[in-house]
Design an enzyme around this catalytic site. Structure first.
Site: not given
Ligand code: CO
Length: 211
Positions: A42, A44, A46, A98, A101
């Site tokens: 992803c 993302d 993080r 994750h 999400c």
């Molecule tokens: Co995500």
């Protein structure tokens, strides 16, 4: 002009630190990349692939998009898979989702988010395939997290169904496709135990019969 000087300063320090432990690091890396892993994760911020598994530059080939989705018509993702498998000859493709999400959460909502809704529609399809199981969960976060896991498993299947991966297996190339999920809350990866090593493990519906 805004130059983001702090990022350039960080970069100088980062490069110096790596050269301190291995003066030839960048010189060696500039000659070739030889990663064993393709990471599909992803976007993302993080969930940074290399840091999570303690890998240096050159060790993981990476493709990231919202909600780590592998779409059969996404030339971007397919080109990455083709290059990784046919040229770099990676031995492992890791689809890593994750928990929590935001893309998956948005796909569960009924409201409009704009352009991204077309992308998230693919996750709604995953939801539809498992709707009974998901709707039976009363807790919103628990339901979201199960869909995060089911999405990884679906995407592992999508990677395996590509002609690129099936061709590699047909030619005897060593290649495994893995499904993992990461917890932002504690930094720990979980193996979803859906590793696929060859075409014999997939549904015949998607299987290419080369001969
Ligand atoms: Co995500």
């Amino acid at each position: 002009m805004r130059t983001l000087k702090n990022l350039f300063d960080n970069n100088i320090q980062w490069a110096a630190k790596i050269k301190e432990s291995d003066p030839e690091f960048f010189a060696k890396l500039s000659r070739q990349q030889n990663p064993e892993y393709l990471w599909i994760g992803c976007s993302d911020s993080r969930v940074p692939s290399n840091q999570i598994v303690g890998m240096l530059p050159g060790e993981i080939f990476v493709h990231r998009n919202i909600a780590n989705v592998v779409i059969h018509t996404d030339l971007n993702c397919l080109s990455v898979i083709q290059y990784a498998v046919e040229i770099l000859k990676v031995k492992h493709i890791i689809v890593c989702g994750h928990y929590g999400c935001g893309g998956i959460r948005a796909a569960l909502e009924k409201k409009a988010h704009g352009l991204i809704d077309s992308w998230l529609r693919h996750i709604k399809d995953v939801y539809r395939h498992h709707q009974g199981k998901l709707d039976a969960i009363a807790d919103d976060n628990e339901r979201l997290n199960l869909l995060c896991e089911l999405n990884v498993i679906e995407q592992v299947g999508n990677v395996c169904h590509t002609s690129i991966v099936q061709k590699a297996w047909e030619s005897g190339q060593e290649l495994s496709v893995h499904g993992w999920i990461y917890s932002i809350e504690d930094g720990i990866l979980k193996n979803l135990n859906v590793c696929v090593d060859g075409a014999c493990e997939m549904s015949d519906t998607y299987r290419i019969h080369w001969k």
